[in-house]
Design an enzyme around this catalytic site. Structure first.
Site, PDB file in Angstrom:
ATOM      1  N   THR A 164      -3.628   5.553   3.571  1.00  0.00           N
ATOM      2  CA  THR A 164      -2.306   6.007   3.166  1.00  0.00           C
ATOM      3  C   THR A 164      -2.339   6.803   1.859  1.00  0.00           C
ATOM      4  O   THR A 164      -1.486   7.657   1.629  1.00  0.00           O
ATOM      5  CB  THR A 164      -1.351   4.799   3.035  1.00  0.00           C
TER       6      THR A 164
ATOM      7  N   LYS B  35       0.833  -1.215   0.000  1.00  0.00           N
ATOM      8  CA  LYS B  35       0.000   0.000   0.000  1.00  0.00           C
ATOM      9  C   LYS B  35       0.865   1.262   0.000  1.00  0.00           C
ATOM     10  O   LYS B  35       0.441   2.313  -0.503  1.00  0.00           O
ATOM     11  CB  LYS B  35      -0.967  -0.012   1.187  1.00  0.00           C
TER      12      LYS B  35
END
Length: 330
Positions: free
Chosen positions: A247, A190
């Site tokens: 994120t 990610k």
């Protein structure tokens, strides 16, 4: 529970504070004498968490032996490229069959090992029970007791349950899983997509582009995860989609900030030199790029982020190249 927390950055300090508030005997290992002295005298780690008072019961030391004394649970929060050296520093202080909890998100560059593989390789003599802690978490919010949910993956269900109960509080909820590989890869990949999202946002490409990157990034994460033994459904959960969304969209994301600054024309080395904390996605991109070639996994976002980071490719051209790939079914 006596638990040693290794790493005095924002996340390590926050987790140690959480455990101490939950009534456990938490001991935080830090490298710097000055950080230890400050926490002992002011109950604050001003370098990483300015203005936040830490629990009175939290102990802190620069001595691995003192931090480890009597503990059977060890929570490592150091950056992923230094996790092996942290294990080696503590190995002589570990009991036999300790519970090793890793909160570091990345892939070791030299070996291309995941965090659980590094643990098994570095600590084979003490037969560790490994648990991976991951999910959508900003330390800044957890230290302020804002609601947070994470995934705790451990193949030893009894050990996993112990750690789940130790961490959970009215503002911090831990879900258990046995898919260690899936959880650790979600937390690693990610960060690559977050760099791409930062580039896209920095170029002013808007919400449509960001949503596309997140969605296709999830596919990319799942493909690599499945190739390495992870379960596809894991990537739909907190350690996959949850962490990916946070994120890629949150202003506190260090990896997204790297992308934003690359889009504004800054050079990678200058960006990293100015950052207080490690942006894990930079090294993870290099490791995942090598893994994708080794395993034959299609990872176009990783390829373009790698080209921007390490081949000085123009960020706008990288996005255009993603958009003009050969057409295909979803």
């Amino acid at each position: 529970m006596k638990i040693a927390v290794i790493g005095g950055g924002s996340w390590g300090t926050t987790l140690a504070d959480l455990l101490a508030k939950n009534g456990h005997e938490a001991r935080l290992w830090v490298r710097e004498q000055a950080v230890m002295n400050e926490i002992r005298t002011t109950r604050e780690n001003s370098w990483y968490l300015p203005g936040r008072k830490l629990a009175d019961g939290l102990e802190v030391s620069t001595d691995p032996a003192a931090v480890s004394d009597g503990a059977r649970h060890f929570l490592f929060t150091v950056p992923s490229q230094f996790i092996r050296s942290a294990y080696q520093r503590f190995i002589k202080h570990l009991p036999k069959n300790p519970v090793i909890i890793c909160a570091s998100k990345g892939i070791e560059l030299d070996s291309l090992m995941t965090m659980s593989q590094v643990c098994e390789d570095a600590l084979s003599g003490v037969k560790p029970r490994f648990a991976m802690l991951s999910g959508p978490t900003f330390a800044y919010e957890v230290i302020r007791e804002m609601p947070t949910a994470v995934t705790l993956a451990c193949k030893d269900k009894k050990a996993g349950k112990e750690v789940q109960e130790a961490l959970s509080s009215p503002y911090f909820r831990a879900y258990t899983s046995t898919d260690v590989r899936g959880v650790e890869l979600g937390g690693a990949i990610k960060n690559i997509v977050a760099i791409a999202a930062g580039v896209s946002d920095g170029l002013g490409f808007g919400g449509n582009a960001r949503a596309a990157l997140i969605t296709r990034g999830l596919h990319e994460m799942s493909r690599l995860g499945k190739a390495m033994g992870g379960e596809r459904q894991t990537f739909m959960g907190l350690s996959g989609m949850g962490d990916l969304v946070l994120t890629c969209t949150g202003d506190l994301s260090r990896n997204r900030q790297v992308g934003l600054r690359l889009a504004n024309g800054q050079k990678l080395l200058d960006i990293l030199a100015e950052m207080k904390m490690v942006a894990e996605g930079v090294k993870t991109t290099e490791a995942a790029y090598a893994l994708r070639e080794k395993l034959g996994v299609e990872m176009p976002i990783t390829e373009q982020v790698y080209a921007v980071l390490y081949k000085d490719k123009d960020p706008a051209q990288a996005v255009r190249d993603l958009m003009t790939r050969s057409l295909k079914d979803e």
